[in-house]
Design a protein around this motif. Structure first.
Motif, mmCIF file in Angstrom:
data_model
loop_
_atom_site.group_PDB
_atom_site.id
_atom_site.type_symbol
_atom_site.label_atom_id
_atom_site.label_comp_id
_atom_site.label_asym_id
_atom_site.label_seq_id
_atom_site.Cartn_x
_atom_site.Cartn_y
_atom_site.Cartn_z
ATOM 1 N N ASP A 59 3.007 10.605 10.213
ATOM 2 C CA ASP A 59 2.787 11.058 11.589
ATOM 3 C C ASP A 59 1.484 11.847 11.676
ATOM 4 O OD1 ASP A 59 5.113 9.956 12.553
ATOM 5 O OD2 ASP A 59 6.287 11.797 12.376
ATOM 6 N N PHE A 60 0.829 11.737 12.809
ATOM 7 C CA PHE A 60 -0.388 12.496 13.127
ATOM 8 C C PHE A 60 -1.566 12.136 12.217
ATOM 9 C CE2 PHE A 60 3.382 15.298 13.804
ATOM 10 C CZ PHE A 60 3.487 15.059 15.162
ATOM 11 N N ALA A 61 -1.464 10.975 11.537
ATOM 12 C CA ALA A 61 -2.554 10.501 10.684
ATOM 13 C C ALA A 61 -3.031 9.122 11.114
ATOM 14 C CB ALA A 61 -2.098 10.462 9.221
ATOM 15 N N ASN A 62 -2.451 8.599 12.209
ATOM 16 C CA ASN A 62 -2.772 7.268 12.697
ATOM 17 C C ASN A 62 -2.794 7.287 14.226
ATOM 18 O OD1 ASN A 62 -2.528 5.364 10.139
ATOM 19 N ND2 ASN A 62 -0.833 6.830 10.048
ATOM 20 N N SER A 63 -3.472 6.339 14.814
ATOM 21 C CA SER A 63 -3.525 6.256 16.269
ATOM 22 C C SER A 63 -2.522 5.220 16.783
ATOM 23 C CB SER A 63 -4.925 5.851 16.719
ATOM 24 O OG SER A 63 -5.179 4.486 16.406
ATOM 25 N N ARG A 64 -2.252 5.278 18.076
ATOM 26 C CA ARG A 64 -1.384 4.284 18.702
ATOM 27 C C ARG A 64 -1.983 2.878 18.549
ATOM 28 N NH1 ARG A 64 2.398 4.791 22.691
ATOM 29 N NH2 ARG A 64 1.688 6.915 23.213
ATOM 30 N N ALA A 65 -3.308 2.775 18.725
ATOM 31 C CA ALA A 65 -3.949 1.460 18.683
ATOM 32 C C ALA A 65 -3.766 0.790 17.321
ATOM 33 C CB ALA A 65 -5.435 1.597 19.007
ATOM 34 N N TYR A 66 -3.926 1.565 16.235
ATOM 35 C CA TYR A 66 -3.811 0.947 14.910
ATOM 36 C C TYR A 66 -2.354 0.720 14.519
ATOM 37 C CZ TYR A 66 -8.797 1.610 14.580
ATOM 38 O OH TYR A 66 -10.152 1.547 14.820
ATOM 39 N N THR A 67 -1.450 1.527 15.024
ATOM 40 C CA THR A 67 -0.030 1.262 14.813
ATOM 41 C C THR A 67 0.375 -0.026 15.528
ATOM 42 O OG1 THR A 67 0.477 3.610 14.522
ATOM 43 C CG2 THR A 67 2.310 2.162 15.134
ATOM 44 N N ASP A 68 -0.137 -0.218 16.733
ATOM 45 C CA ASP A 68 0.113 -1.463 17.445
ATOM 46 C C ASP A 68 -0.493 -2.652 16.699
ATOM 47 O OD1 ASP A 68 1.408 -0.042 19.427
ATOM 48 O OD2 ASP A 68 -0.285 -0.108 20.848
ATOM 49 N N ARG A 69 -1.671 -2.454 16.137
ATOM 50 C CA ARG A 69 -2.324 -3.526 15.381
ATOM 51 C C ARG A 69 -1.491 -3.904 14.163
ATOM 52 N NH1 ARG A 69 -8.727 -3.178 14.155
ATOM 53 N NH2 ARG A 69 -8.730 -3.528 16.415
ATOM 54 N N ALA A 70 -0.926 -2.914 13.479
ATOM 55 C CA ALA A 70 -0.067 -3.204 12.332
ATOM 56 C C ALA A 70 1.123 -4.064 12.755
ATOM 57 C CB ALA A 70 0.415 -1.905 11.685
ATOM 58 N N VAL A 128 -2.629 15.151 3.701
ATOM 59 C CA VAL A 128 -2.103 16.103 4.678
ATOM 60 C C VAL A 128 -0.914 16.853 4.093
ATOM 61 C CG1 VAL A 128 -2.825 14.687 6.633
ATOM 62 C CG2 VAL A 128 -0.536 14.397 5.715
ATOM 63 N N PRO A 129 -0.649 18.067 4.553
ATOM 64 C CA PRO A 129 0.582 18.751 4.162
ATOM 65 C C PRO A 129 1.789 17.922 4.589
ATOM 66 C CG PRO A 129 -0.948 20.291 5.193
ATOM 67 C CD PRO A 129 -1.503 18.920 5.424
ATOM 68 N N GLY A 130 2.761 17.790 3.701
ATOM 69 C CA GLY A 130 3.948 17.016 4.016
ATOM 70 C C GLY A 130 3.922 15.596 3.495
ATOM 71 N N GLY A 131 2.898 15.236 2.723
ATOM 72 C CA GLY A 131 2.860 13.906 2.113
ATOM 73 C C GLY A 131 3.872 13.784 0.992
ATOM 74 N N ARG A 163 6.661 7.679 6.024
ATOM 75 C CA ARG A 163 6.872 8.803 5.112
ATOM 76 C C ARG A 163 8.305 9.324 5.187
ATOM 77 N NH1 ARG A 163 8.597 11.848 2.345
ATOM 78 N NH2 ARG A 163 7.909 13.907 1.645
ATOM 79 N N ASP A 164 8.888 9.380 6.374
ATOM 80 C CA ASP A 164 10.217 9.964 6.496
ATOM 81 C C ASP A 164 11.322 9.085 5.912
ATOM 82 O OD1 ASP A 164 9.982 8.091 8.494
ATOM 83 O OD2 ASP A 164 10.852 9.334 10.065
ATOM 84 N N THR A 214 0.835 -1.196 0.000
ATOM 85 C CA THR A 214 0.000 0.000 0.000
ATOM 86 C C THR A 214 0.869 1.246 0.000
ATOM 87 O OG1 THR A 214 -0.228 0.423 2.396
ATOM 88 C CG2 THR A 214 -1.637 -1.275 1.448
ATOM 89 N N LEU A 215 0.475 2.225 -0.774
ATOM 90 C CA LEU A 215 1.014 3.576 -0.661
ATOM 91 C C LEU A 215 -0.099 4.397 -0.042
ATOM 92 C CD1 LEU A 215 2.392 2.570 -3.736
ATOM 93 C CD2 LEU A 215 3.757 4.485 -2.886
ATOM 94 N N ASP A 216 0.084 4.766 1.215
ATOM 95 C CA ASP A 216 -1.030 5.304 1.980
ATOM 96 C C ASP A 216 -0.478 6.023 3.203
ATOM 97 O OD1 ASP A 216 -3.504 5.754 3.268
ATOM 98 O OD2 ASP A 216 -4.265 3.782 2.715
ATOM 99 N N ALA A 217 -1.107 7.119 3.570
ATOM 100 C CA ALA A 217 -0.735 7.789 4.805
ATOM 101 C C ALA A 217 -1.277 7.067 6.028
ATOM 102 C CB ALA A 217 -1.265 9.231 4.796
ATOM 103 N N HIS A 218 -2.212 6.113 5.814
ATOM 104 C CA HIS A 218 -2.945 5.485 6.913
ATOM 105 C C HIS A 218 -2.811 3.968 6.869
ATOM 106 C CE1 HIS A 218 -4.974 9.198 5.492
ATOM 107 N NE2 HIS A 218 -4.902 9.502 6.776
#
Length: 303
Positions: free
Chosen positions: A176-187, A244-247, A197-198, A139-143
């Motif tokens: 950053d700032f486009a996802n929650s801790r819970a879903y990052t943990d799920r990943a 988001v700005p910075g994508g 992104r960085d 996936t190419l996705d911010a989320h």
């Protein structure tokens, strides 16, 4: 209409207006199909209008890539499988899956036009068929798209629950700032490889895509690439509700699309999350999506 306002030059043919798939005898290099999902979107969207808008925008471009040597895009067999009517809901999703299966079986690469990101579920499942156990997803996705329920925020979770191995899922561009801790943990719990992104500040897109394909292709099965255009900077993708700005840049997205077309393990791609009705007057988001189709075709020409 765009087509009526464009100049006519017999020495400058235009992309798009490709023949219907049923008129083609033999193998199709790139099969285009519309899956205009929108009804379960987490944000209000007119994404149902996007496949038609992208097809129209293709007319602005030439099917010739100056950077290619040898076979070029204008030598490929490209065909249009039309749109799936009302692809949301259980019945619509099943029809979309079947239509995508037909497009994938007839094409070197099938490209699905969303619609919101809910289109990724029938697009990937239709392309993989019975090979889901060995398949891979990039996936190419911010989320992360791992939300509960059924929406444009849940396709990756739904595919894993359908049998996709999370260790063969790679996500590029997670912001950053486009996802929650819970879903990052799920990943992490699913075993998903996340290239944030960085990472693109240090490595070119070609390197990230090569790494992603090696991971996603480790099961020797077909790879589906989900290009969620909201991975891009909002200045180039204003018609994506969640950009988001910075994508990532338009250049980086186009490079990713060409890499997807060039890798023989990739059997299908989707382009999602554009609301054509919310685009700027110059149509920059829809035009970028149209160029991504041509970049995929340029990649196929390199195979």
């Amino acid at each position: 209409m765009v087509a009526s306002s464009l100049p006519v030059d017999p020495l400058w043919p235009r992309a798009g207006s490709w023949p219907a798939a049923e008129s083609i005898r033999g193998r199709i290099d790139l099969g285009l199909i519309g899956i205009p999902t929108w009804r379960t979107s987490l944000s209000p969207t007119g994404a149902y209008a996007t496949p038609a808008a992208i097809r129209e925008a293709l007319r602005r471009y030439s099917p010739f890539a100056v950077s290619l040597e040898g076979r070029n895009v204008d030598e490929l067999v490209v065909a249009d499988f039309g749109d799936v009517d009302e692809p949301d809901g259980a019945d619509g999703e099943e029809r979309a899956r079947a239509a995508m299966a037909g497009a994938a079986a007839a094409s070197v690469v099938a490209v699905a036009l969303g619609g919101d990101n809910a289109a990724t579920v029938p697009a990937a499942l239709g392309s993989w068929g019975e090979n889901i156990g060995s398949a891979g997803l990039v996936t190419l996705d911010a989320h992360h798209d791992l939300r509960d329920g059924i929406s444009n925020g849940s396709p990756v979770r739904r595919l894993i629950e359908a049998g996709l191995d999370g260790h063969r899922v790679v996500q590029i561009g997670i912001a950053d700032f486009a996802n929650s801790r819970a879903y990052t943990d799920r990943a992490r719990d699913f075993g998903i490889a996340v290239l944030r992104r960085d990472e693109l500040n240090r490595r070119p897109m070609a390197d990230l895509m090569a790494e992603a394909f090696d991971i996603a292709g480790s099961g020797d099965g077909p790879i589906h690439v989900d290009i969620d255009v909201d991975v891009c900077d909002r200045s180039v993708a204003p018609a994506c509700p969640a950009s988001v700005p910075g994508g990532i840049s338009a250049v980086e997205l186009r490079a990713a699309a060409r890499a997807a077309g060039a890798d023989s393990r990739v059997r299908s791609v989707d382009l999602t999350e554009i609301d054509a009705l919310a685009d700027t007057p110059d149509g920059r988001t829809v035009r970028l999506a149209a160029l991504c189709i041509l970049e995929i075709a340029a990649g196929i020409a390199r195979r």
